[in-house]
Design an enzyme around this catalytic site. Sequence first.
Site, short mmCIF file in Angstrom:
data_model
loop_
_atom_site.label_atom_id
_atom_site.label_comp_id
_atom_site.label_asym_id
_atom_site.label_seq_id
_atom_site.Cartn_x
_atom_site.Cartn_y
_atom_site.Cartn_z
CG HIS A 138 -1.95 -1.05 1.24
ND1 HIS A 138 -2.92 -1.14 0.27
CD2 HIS A 138 -2.17 -2.09 2.09
CE1 HIS A 138 -3.71 -2.16 0.52
NE2 HIS A 138 -3.28 -2.78 1.62
CB CYS A 188 -2.43 3.64 -3.84
SG CYS A 188 -3.71 2.40 -4.17
#
Length: 362
Positions: free
Chosen positions: A209, A252
């Site tokens: 992430h 991301c």
Amino acid sequence: MEREDSEPESAAFRVNELNLSSTCVFPPHRGFDSRLVRTSLPLHTVSCQKPAATAPGDQAGAQPGAASRGAHQKLRTEPQFPHLHNGLGRADLSGPEDSMSSSRVRTSKTYREPLRMEEEKVHPKPLKEESYDMSGARLALTLCVTKAREGSGADLEAVEFMFRQLGFKNTMKKDPTAQQFLDELETFQQVIDNWKGPVSCAFVVLMAHGEEGLLQGEDGRMVRLEDLFEALNNKNCQALRAKPKVYIIQACRGEHRDPGERVGGGDEVLMAKDGPETVPTYTDALQVYATVEGYVAYRHDTKGSYFIQTLADVFTKKKGPVLELLSEVTRRMAEAELPQEGKPRKVNPQIQSTLRKRLYLQ
């Protein structure tokens, strides 16, 4: 006003054909020093006037030709490029001595329109192809956070298969903390520098992430991507100096989601299924992000991330320079429609390269 280091023997005129600036160098003469006067006007013929060289009180008995020395003297030059020969303007550098001292250059009120260069047939030559030497060892490091990232197992399998096909020795670490991301890169750098024999290339795959410029470790803490990139740059990793370092980042970079834009009219939407002695510190690096700055990266719960799966497929089944392969990855991803939360989404990778040569993997 610029002053020449030495006095020229005679007047000289030069034209810089690239920017059409003109330079007029005046010879040494009583009344003013040798000076270099520049003008950015497009000049071809320049008139230069100098004070008469007669002695005081000897106006009547001046030497023959003295008047001509006081008159305008036209200095011409044949340009190296014939198509620049016509249509140039004219400048008048006449005037008293104080006008020269103040560096003033008067332009004639009447001058021609700027030259329109004639069209000529240009025969471009292909770029000289220079590629990295890939005869040495190929080393790779894969760091992947699997916690709360369903589908990451499929990505690990795809990456491992890709590296086997491309002849890379891959080291894989699962669920690193933020500090372990840094520690693993430092260890990888030491392995490369201590490798017996030459190393040709290094790949680093980072999956976690993230936010813009940050990766989240298994412990929830953040690590800066720039700190990870530092480990293998040309300053810190001697064995990889002037050699390619490729970073693949599946994470991301923000919260934005791209719904895509319509192309064309109506309701139609295009959708389908030897080096230099020294080098700069940050050259020979290639960073490939799964998405552009500020946007999310997508991952399927069982099939893995579309970016990693597409990249592994292209790198395994296609040949060519890496940047061209990445263009194919971008094309495939841009054409695809990714349903997320019941809505169609678009995504494309972002490539940042300072490679100096072509990089071939097979």
